[in-house]
Design an enzyme around this catalytic site. Structure first.
Site, PDB file in Angstrom:
ATOM      1  N   TYR A  23       0.931  -1.188  -0.080  1.00  0.00           N
ATOM      2  CA  TYR A  23       0.011   0.076   0.053  1.00  0.00           C
ATOM      3  C   TYR A  23       1.022   1.302   0.078  1.00  0.00           C
ATOM      4  O   TYR A  23       2.088   1.333   0.255  1.00  0.00           O
ATOM      5  CB  TYR A  23      -1.029   0.053   1.259  1.00  0.00           C
ATOM      6  CG  TYR A  23      -0.616   0.094   2.453  1.00  0.00           C
ATOM      7  CD1 TYR A  23       0.217   1.050   2.978  1.00  0.00           C
ATOM      8  CD2 TYR A  23      -0.485  -1.102   3.240  1.00  0.00           C
ATOM      9  CE1 TYR A  23       0.529   1.165   4.431  1.00  0.00           C
ATOM     10  CE2 TYR A  23      -0.320  -1.085   4.653  1.00  0.00           C
ATOM     11  CZ  TYR A  23       0.421  -0.274   5.192  1.00  0.00           C
ATOM     12  OH  TYR A  23       0.803  -0.174   6.535  1.00  0.00           O
ATOM     13  N   GLU A  24       0.196   2.479  -0.476  1.00  0.00           N
ATOM     14  CA  GLU A  24       0.909   3.586  -0.758  1.00  0.00           C
ATOM     15  C   GLU A  24       1.985   3.499  -1.780  1.00  0.00           C
ATOM     16  O   GLU A  24       3.047   4.252  -1.627  1.00  0.00           O
ATOM     17  CB  GLU A  24       1.588   4.397   0.577  1.00  0.00           C
ATOM     18  CG  GLU A  24       0.464   4.645   1.422  1.00  0.00           C
ATOM     19  CD  GLU A  24      -0.632   5.700   0.823  1.00  0.00           C
ATOM     20  OE1 GLU A  24       0.136   6.691   0.320  1.00  0.00           O
ATOM     21  OE2 GLU A  24      -1.791   5.353   0.982  1.00  0.00           O
TER      22      GLU A  24
END
Length: 678
Positions: free
Chosen positions: A443-444
């Site tokens: 994620y990110e």
């Protein structure tokens, strides 16, 4: 003996002297022995580690507050809860947080996020993205008028928000997001639409059932032209009934590897209309007639992303600190084998192999935390619209996120292995750490994609006609002061020499990638040439980030208080020497370093392990990780691991009955039938 979560008994420890802050009556004598050997001021280390007395005091206020309010604590260890119970437990604590909202202060993000962390730890919670993404992005992307309208409601809890960027079919490549926001000048509205199932927003925390608003990233269309991805604030549920609004479809995506106290969800739009003013317009905007106004700098919208990644780097380093604390403390109370026949079993931390498994990651805790803190300071400039350093900072944030999250994941696994069989049990706290932290590699921004972004920037810097030789990438336009390393002894290896050697190795890797790309580009089209060089390019990106970490680590350690500087220098040298020995080929190319110099670095690693061994428990004590946050039987402060492991079993539902229902239902009839035939 105290129960598994003896919060108040263990954590309300006032410093009497620098040597006995963590020593209490009834502690395991093996761990007390370790604490008495400390060679440095543990409290001074803690104050430095947490950024000064003021920030440390804020943390302790949060810890005391959570200790004093039972509504904010788990009713029993979360590994024994079902997913429904985890979510119920999470929302119950969220309600407690709303009741005691004085601890939520969006002018002090660090204190607020620590409060959330102390309450929810690693179980996930329905509102995590509200505080960690929704509010920070709103602050960085909304105009002053929009902030006046939305922020009071968001801070008070009337609005529960999430951040919806990732789609089922697209993650890091946000330019290809399928969700569209098409401007209608007749009604001065944006029309949000999800054209295919792969365009469904997928993964955002609290999107499934609990949030009522989201910052949605969609490709903006106006006057027949796509202007790329932009953020919009969108109401998703009725503010009275909490029912999903018409022309929307949302829900929970199901159980995951970890963080199952959070309702990660999906979202689809069907020609859903929002007012023009719901486009976040600090940097770019759409006028009532549909005219698109570009931001003053095309990358200013990256400011929120840089800030979030800076928080990620610091926080993921804290996950590693948790694992290192657990493995170190346990390794001092676990005895196994004899170093000398007949001398009795020894603490497993006395084995050099155990030290080498744990201590390099102890050093990485310091290195990564410093890097994250520095990145956070740099990112604050972006809030003021300062864009001159943005390309450097964006590349740095991308690379740090990629390198640190991956190496932290490796480190947590090594700490699990260091705890032997008990490390596999949830009682250790490490499986939950592993499950929680591994998601950060994706994620990110997927780590490999981020590294390639860094590499793309490095390739531009190499060909720059007017390079900034004093910037983060300045080393690429310098020449080595020598064709060989001047290292003679690890004991006299200066900071200047270390940086010079790392600059040489990094510059060589980056230029090798550049030259390969140049060669491939003469044969293949640009995208194919890039793909054929991608392994070398990611290596170049990693070395660029390593060089940055080495520089900032040495600088910050040199500025640390004098009484804790020796132990910090030992940790820094272990990080650096181990990095050089593990990647010796990069330093030995073209005989820049000799085998004898590598042997000297190996001696430095061995020496650092022996020195850290004396202070190991005191170093992890100095991280000052609260027992509520640690959530570990093996890593408990008092070292009374074995009685606590037995107490842990009392929480198992299987132990509520001597004979389980499944035996009566399935096995007993079979056995009775067999006996009847005998």
């Amino acid at each position: 003996m105290p129960q598994y979560q003896p919060y108040s008994q263990i954590t309300q420890l006032l410093p009497v002297s620098r040597m006995n802050r963590y020593i209490q009556d009834g502690d395991n004598p093996d761990i007390t022995e370790e604490r008495k050997k400390a060679t440095f001021d543990v409290d001074g280390f803690t104050e430095w580690y947490h950024g000064g007395a003021k920030r440390l005091q804020a943390r302790r206020e949060v810890e005391k507050y959570v200790e004093d309010h039972k509504e904010l604590q788990d009713t029993r260890p979360t590994p024994f809860m079902s997913r429904e119970e985890l979510i119920d437990n999470s929302v119950r604590k969220v309600a407690g947080m709303a009741k005691y909202h004085e601890m939520i202060d969006m002018t002090n993000i660090e204190k607020t996020t620590y409060f959330i962390q102390m309450v929810h730890v690693r179980d996930g919670q329905a509102f995590s993205l509200h505080y960690l993404m929704f509010l920070p992005v709103l602050q960085s992307q909304a105009s002053s008028e929009q902030l006046s309208k939305w922020m009071p409601r968001a801070v008070s809890g009337t609005i529960i928000g999430t951040y919806a960027q990732t789609e089922m079919g697209h993650g890091t490549n946000i330019s290809k997001l399928e969700t569209t926001a098409t401007y209608d000048p007749k009604t001065e509205e944006f029309v949000l639409n999800t054209p295919t199932v792969s365009g469904a927003k997928w993964w955002p925390g609290s999107l499934g059932k609990f949030c009522n608003h989201a910052i949605v990233v969609a490709n903006l269309w106006t006057n027949g032209k796509c202007e790329g991805p932009h953020p919009f604030i969108v109401q998703l549920r009725d503010m009275n009934t909490h029912k999903t609004l018409s022309n929307l479809k949302s829900g929970d995506i199901g159980p995951k590897l970890g963080i199952n106290g959070s309702d990660n969800g999906y979202l689809l739009f069907d020609q859903f209309r929002i007012p023009r003013e719901n486009m976040l317009m600090r940097h770019s905007k759409v006028l009532p007639d549909g005219t698109y106004v570009k931001p003053p700098h095309s990358k200013l919208a990256y400011g929120g992303m840089v800030f979030v990644r800076s928080m990620m780097v610091r926080d993921i380093a804290n996950h590693l600190a948790n694992a290192v604390t657990i493995a170190t403390r346990y390794s001092c109370v676990r005895r196994q084998g004899e170093l000398a026949p007949g001398a009795g079993e020894v603490k497993i931390l006395d084995y050099q192999t155990q030290q080498y498994r744990i201590f390099p990651y102890m050093a990485k805790v310091i290195a990564f935390r410093i890097a994250g803190e520095e990145l956070q300071e740099i990112s604050k400039k972006l809030k003021k619209g300062e864009a001159s350093q943005l390309p450097d900072i964006h590349a740095l944030s991308s690379g740090l996120k990629a390198l640190v999250t991956f190496e932290v994941q490796q480190g947590i696994e090594q700490c699990r292995l260091a705890c032997g069989g008990h490390g596999y049990s949830h009682a250790s706290g490490i499986p939950e750490l592993l499950a929680f932290s591994c998601g950060s590699c994706t994620y990110e921004g997927d780590n490999l994609v981020l590294l390639l972004q860094v590499a793309k920037y490095l390739m531009k810097v190499v060909t720059s006609a007017s390079p900034n030789t004093n910037g983060i990438c300045g080393y690429l336009h310098k020449k080595s002061q020598s064709n060989v390393s001047t290292l003679s002894s690890h004991k006299t290896y200066s900071d200047h020499q270390i940086v010079q050697d790392f600059e040489h190795a990094t510059r060589r890797v980056v230029l090798q990638a550049f030259n390969k790309l140049k060669t491939e580009s003469s044969i293949y089209k640009s995208h194919e040439a890039w793909n054929r060089c991608s392994v070398e390019l990611t290596k170049a990106a990693r070395w660029h980030i390593r060089l940055y970490i080495v520089r900032i680590l040495l600088l910050k350690v040199s500025q640390a208080p004098e009484d804790i500087r020796p132990v910090l220098r030992t940790l820094a040298k272990l990080y650096i020497f181990d990095l050089q020995v593990s990647n010796k080929g990069n330093f030995m190319e073209n005989r820049y370093m000799t085998p004898q110099q590598i042997d000297e670095l190996k001696s430095g690693v061995s020496g650092a392990l022996a020195t850290i061994r004396t202070d190991a428990v005191s170093i992890v004590d100095a991280f000052a990780i609260h027992e509520i946050e640690l959530k570990s039987v093996l890593g408990r402060r008092d070292g009374n691991v074995y009685p606590a492991l037995m107490e842990w079993t009392a929480h198992s539902h299987l132990n509520k009955k001597d004979v389980p229902d499944a035996f009566e239902k399935y096995l007993k009839p079979i056995m009775e039938n067999i006996r009847a035939k005998m």
